[in-house]
Design an enzyme around this catalytic site. Structure first.
Site, short mmCIF file in Angstrom:
data_model
loop_
_atom_site.label_atom_id
_atom_site.label_comp_id
_atom_site.label_asym_id
_atom_site.label_seq_id
_atom_site.Cartn_x
_atom_site.Cartn_y
_atom_site.Cartn_z
N TRP A 272 -3.35 -2.26 -1.44
CA TRP A 272 -3.00 -3.58 -1.96
C TRP A 272 -3.65 -4.54 -0.97
O TRP A 272 -3.20 -4.66 0.16
CB TRP A 272 -1.47 -3.71 -1.99
CG TRP A 272 -0.91 -5.07 -2.20
CD1 TRP A 272 -0.56 -5.98 -1.25
CD2 TRP A 272 -0.56 -5.68 -3.45
NE1 TRP A 272 -0.04 -7.10 -1.83
CE2 TRP A 272 -0.02 -6.95 -3.16
CE3 TRP A 272 -0.67 -5.26 -4.78
CZ2 TRP A 272 0.42 -7.81 -4.17
CZ3 TRP A 272 -0.22 -6.12 -5.77
CH2 TRP A 272 0.32 -7.38 -5.46
N CYS B 197 0.84 -1.20 0.00
CA CYS B 197 0.00 0.00 0.00
C CYS B 197 0.87 1.26 0.00
O CYS B 197 2.03 1.21 0.36
CB CYS B 197 -0.87 0.04 1.25
SG CYS B 197 -1.86 -1.43 1.44
N GLU C 129 15.08 -24.13 -8.41
CA GLU C 129 14.76 -22.71 -8.46
C GLU C 129 16.01 -21.89 -8.83
O GLU C 129 15.94 -20.96 -9.64
CB GLU C 129 14.17 -22.25 -7.12
CG GLU C 129 13.93 -20.77 -6.98
CD GLU C 129 13.08 -20.13 -8.10
OE1 GLU C 129 12.49 -20.86 -8.91
OE2 GLU C 129 13.05 -18.89 -8.16
N LYS D 154 5.81 -10.78 -16.78
CA LYS D 154 5.61 -10.98 -15.34
C LYS D 154 4.38 -11.83 -15.06
O LYS D 154 4.38 -12.65 -14.15
CB LYS D 154 5.49 -9.61 -14.65
CG LYS D 154 5.38 -9.68 -13.14
CD LYS D 154 6.66 -10.22 -12.51
CE LYS D 154 6.56 -10.46 -11.03
NZ LYS D 154 7.61 -11.38 -10.56
N GLU E 112 16.84 -17.57 -16.56
CA GLU E 112 15.97 -16.43 -16.88
C GLU E 112 16.72 -15.13 -17.11
O GLU E 112 16.43 -14.40 -18.03
CB GLU E 112 15.08 -16.15 -15.66
CG GLU E 112 13.76 -16.77 -15.64
CD GLU E 112 13.06 -16.34 -14.36
OE1 GLU E 112 12.16 -15.52 -14.45
OE2 GLU E 112 13.42 -16.83 -13.26
N LYS F 58 16.32 -19.40 -12.08
CA LYS F 58 16.68 -17.99 -11.89
C LYS F 58 17.85 -17.62 -12.79
O LYS F 58 17.86 -16.60 -13.45
CB LYS F 58 17.05 -17.77 -10.42
CG LYS F 58 16.68 -16.50 -9.80
CD LYS F 58 15.26 -16.33 -9.36
CE LYS F 58 14.24 -16.62 -10.36
NZ LYS F 58 12.89 -16.79 -9.89
N ASN G 32 -0.82 1.49 6.26
CA ASN G 32 -0.06 0.43 5.58
C ASN G 32 0.33 -0.59 6.63
O ASN G 32 0.70 -0.21 7.75
CB ASN G 32 1.25 0.98 4.98
CG ASN G 32 1.00 1.78 3.73
OD1 ASN G 32 -0.13 1.94 3.31
ND2 ASN G 32 2.08 2.30 3.15
N ARG H 7 4.28 0.43 -7.31
CA ARG H 7 4.32 -0.58 -6.24
C ARG H 7 3.16 -1.57 -6.35
O ARG H 7 3.13 -2.56 -5.63
CB ARG H 7 4.25 0.10 -4.87
CG ARG H 7 5.45 0.97 -4.56
CD ARG H 7 5.12 2.00 -3.52
NE ARG H 7 4.64 1.41 -2.29
CZ ARG H 7 5.40 1.11 -1.26
NH1 ARG H 7 6.68 1.37 -1.30
NH2 ARG H 7 4.88 0.58 -0.18
C1 F6R Z 1 10.19 -16.96 -12.66
C2 F6R Z 1 8.80 -16.61 -12.58
C3 F6R Z 1 7.82 -17.49 -13.26
C4 F6R Z 1 6.50 -17.53 -12.46
C5 F6R Z 1 5.43 -18.30 -13.23
C6 F6R Z 1 4.14 -18.38 -12.44
O1 F6R Z 1 11.00 -16.07 -11.95
O2 F6R Z 1 8.45 -15.62 -12.00
O3 F6R Z 1 8.30 -18.78 -13.45
O4 F6R Z 1 6.75 -18.12 -11.23
O5 F6R Z 1 5.16 -17.67 -14.45
O6 F6R Z 1 3.67 -17.11 -12.12
P1 F6R Z 1 2.68 -16.89 -10.93
O7 F6R Z 1 3.40 -17.22 -9.68
O8 F6R Z 1 2.30 -15.44 -11.03
O9 F6R Z 1 1.53 -17.82 -11.16
#
Ligand code: F6R
Length: 610
Positions: A74, A2, A482, A605, A489, A486, A100, A27
């Protein structure tokens, strides 16, 4: 999360508030609102959705005045809606509050207020504050706020305005950031620097347990007990973009650093006062339903799926229920076997991922109870699920997920412990021991973050390589997956994560002179076996960096090239520390290669297509 703004001075208050809120949009938020003291008294305007909705509303009915407070919300308690958005007022509409953070004991306070005849209009925790301020008010808003704070448990930054004293605004900081901007004949409040940067660069940064009283031409800083504080003003030199990133070069870096707070926020209000028991106040599953669970299916994509891999081990070890994990895009096409005793857990940062949403619907159509672990309370997944555990990581802006992933782990630990309590699969002492170890995690993450330069040096060493392998066993393997994602990516280095014992069944053929291998070796019960696998790699010329506990470093250095140590925690919790080291390695590899850390190529994202 928030955002808060506040203004007192000669400008058009509504414009200053909207401008400030617009600077906090990055944010993430789901609704916005302002309260202004006008000729007709204190007036509030709020709207669900983007700030432009509020602006449109104000165009028809502007709030003209010289003092006001504003907020972007939020959602944490209660869905995103007009009525749940801030500012909140008391029944007489004479007091307004923006907040907040999270009030942990709001249910208790709410019950008490309801018993005394107060009627609530929203589902938020914040509304209790406005009613309490009205109840405690006796002619001095500072005193009233001080009295109210004594009743509140949790994290909060507040701005409070009353019609009775329109020449004053009160601001409070308790475990949620707040700054005061100083102008000439005008003063400002902001939860973050960008909110006020257009008007002033002179600020007082409040510390936890401090409050401020603002008038047009003065700012008085004091402790929440009322003792006056003398403080030097800070001059902010950041440009607007740096300010949005909180001074960090990238959102990903900022979000890595926000993890200690995200861990605390995700635990807040979910551990009872003794610190020995998990409480999930918003959980709908009854004890009987929990006792009847025969199997669990965890479904998610990408990083959230990797959190699910940790979740599987956590639930199996703590609750002894069989758990399967599946990537969402596969789940619905494999005719999953679901019964009314199946609990399906979907994990999603955004709550909008199309594959995960489709899997959720498939599971529900088959009669499963679906629990969502998500970072966005008003998301489609949160709305459709039967139960929600919100990860309170705050908005994640970098495409590569960091704080959302680790907050998902915290949610799984809490859920596993809660189920274990209900089903009696852990003793009270065992639950208390795990919770105590969880409370130590934020500080342990901080200590890893102080050693960034070490991570940077390792990353620079391997960043010129084309291929890299991650290995580990048990939870180290889950974390390795993971870490590998990372790295791929954001550095575009090809990497694979392997169960350490599986490498020799084929992939070992790829290990040759100089190939970097990151070996996670924290699972104490499996460490000797991991070392054997490390030796297989070393014998083929691989260059091994090991993530391990400090106490194992000397011994491991006999077999590996280098180590990055992490503080010791319980075996069950290890991924929440080791992954932080892996995030730093990826971040610095990407940086060394001069890549766009926050917006890696080809990725979005939120993935809303199947
Ligand atoms: C990697 C990443 C993606 C998400 C995936 C699912 O850093 O962010 O692999 O984890 O696209 O996204 P959500 O969690 O938003 O369902």
């Amino acid at each position: 999360m928030c955002g808060i703004v506040g203004y007192i001075g000669p400008r058009n208050t509504q414009d200053v508030l909207i401008e400030g809120l617009s600077k906090l949009e990055y944010r993430g938020y789901d609704s916005a609102g302002i309260a202004v003291y006008t000729d007709g008294g204190l007036k509030v305007s709020k709207a669900l959705g983007r700030l432009v909705n509020l602006e449109n509303k104000l165009e028809g009915a502007p709030l003209v005045g010289s003092v006001g407070i504003g907020h972007t919300r939020w959602a944490t308690h209660g869905k995103p809606s007009d009525v749940n958005s801030h500012p909140h007022t008391d029944a007489t509409q004479k007091f307004s509050v923006v907040h907040n953070g999270i009030i942990e004991n709001y249910l208790e306070l709410k019950d008490e207020l309801i018993a005394s005849g107060v009627e609530f209009v929203s589902e938020t925790d914040t509304e209790v504050i406005s009613h309490l301020v009205a109840r405690e008010y006796n002619g001095d808003i500072v005193e009233a706020v001080q009295k109210v704070i004594k009743h509140l448990r949790g994290a909060f930054a507040l701005a409070v305005l009353t019609e009775y004293e329109p020449d004053r605004i009160v601001a409070v900081r308790h475990a949620s950031p707040l700054i005061i901007g100083i102008g000439e004949n005008e003063n400002f409040i902001g939860s973050d620097i960008p909110a006020i940067l257009k008007y002033t660069r002179n600020v007082f940064i409040l510390n936890d347990g401090e409050m401020a009283l603002l008038t047009r031409d003065s700012v008085k800083l004091m402790t929440i007990e009322g003792n006056e504080i003398a403080r030097e003003m800070t001059y902010i030199e950041w440009d607007a973009i740096t300010a949005e990133k909180g001074g960090y070069e990238h959102f990903m870096h900022k979000e890595i650093h926000e993890q200690p707070r995200a861990y605390q926020d995700t635990m807040r209000g979910r551990v009872d006062e003794s610190g020995k028991k998990v409480v999930l106040p918003d959980f709908h599953m009854t004890d009987e339903q929990i006792k009847n669970i025969r199997n669990v299916q965890i479904i998610a994509c990408g990083t959230a799926y990797h959190a699910g891999l940790v979740g599987r081990t956590v639930i199996e070890r703590l609750v002894r229920i069989p758990v399967e994990t599946d990537v969402a895009s596969e789940y619905r096409y494999r005719s999953p076997i679901v019964t009314p005793e199946t609990l399906v857990i979907v994990v999603s940062q955004s709550g909008e991922t199309a594959d995960t949403l489709a899997a959720l619907r498939e599971a529900q159509a088959n009669g499963a109870h679906v629990l969502a672990i998500t970072n966005v309370v008003g998301s489609s997944i949160a709305r459709d699920a039967n139960d929600v555990i919100a990860t309170l990581a705050g908005p994640e802006i970098a495409v590569a997920s960091t704080k959302a992933y680790t907050s998902q782990l915290i949610a799984f630990y809490l859920l596993g412990l809660y189920f274990a309590q209900v089903r009696g699969t852990q003793t009270e002492a065992q639950v208390a021991e795990t919770l105590a170890a969880m409370q130590a995690l934020p500080e342990q993450v901080e200590s890893i973050l102080t050693r960034e330069l070490e991570a940077k040096a390792h990353a620079e060493e391997f960043s010129s390589q084309k291929h890299l392998f991650f290995i580990g066993r048990g939870l180290d393997y889950a974390a390795a997956q993971e870490g590998s994602l990372k790295l791929k990516e954001i550095s575009y280095i090809h990497s694979e994560a392997y169960a350490a014992g599986e490498l020799k069944h084929g992939t070992l053929a790829l290990i040759e002179e100089g190939v970097p291998v990151i070996a996670l070796a924290t699972e104490q019960a499996l460490i000797e076996k991991t070392v054997s696998n490390i030796k297989e790699v070393k014998a083929r010329g691989g260059v091994v960096l090991t993530i391990c506990y400090e106490e194992d470093a000397q011994e491991l250095l006999k077999s590996v090239d280098s180590v990055f140590t992490i503080p010791k925690t319980l075996p069950l919790l290890t991924a929440s520390l080791s992954v932080v080291a892996l995030q730093l390695l990826s971040y610095y590899a990407s940086l060394a290669l001069g890549l766009d850390v926050d917006k890696p190529r080809n990725l979005a994202k939120s993935v809303t297509v199947e």
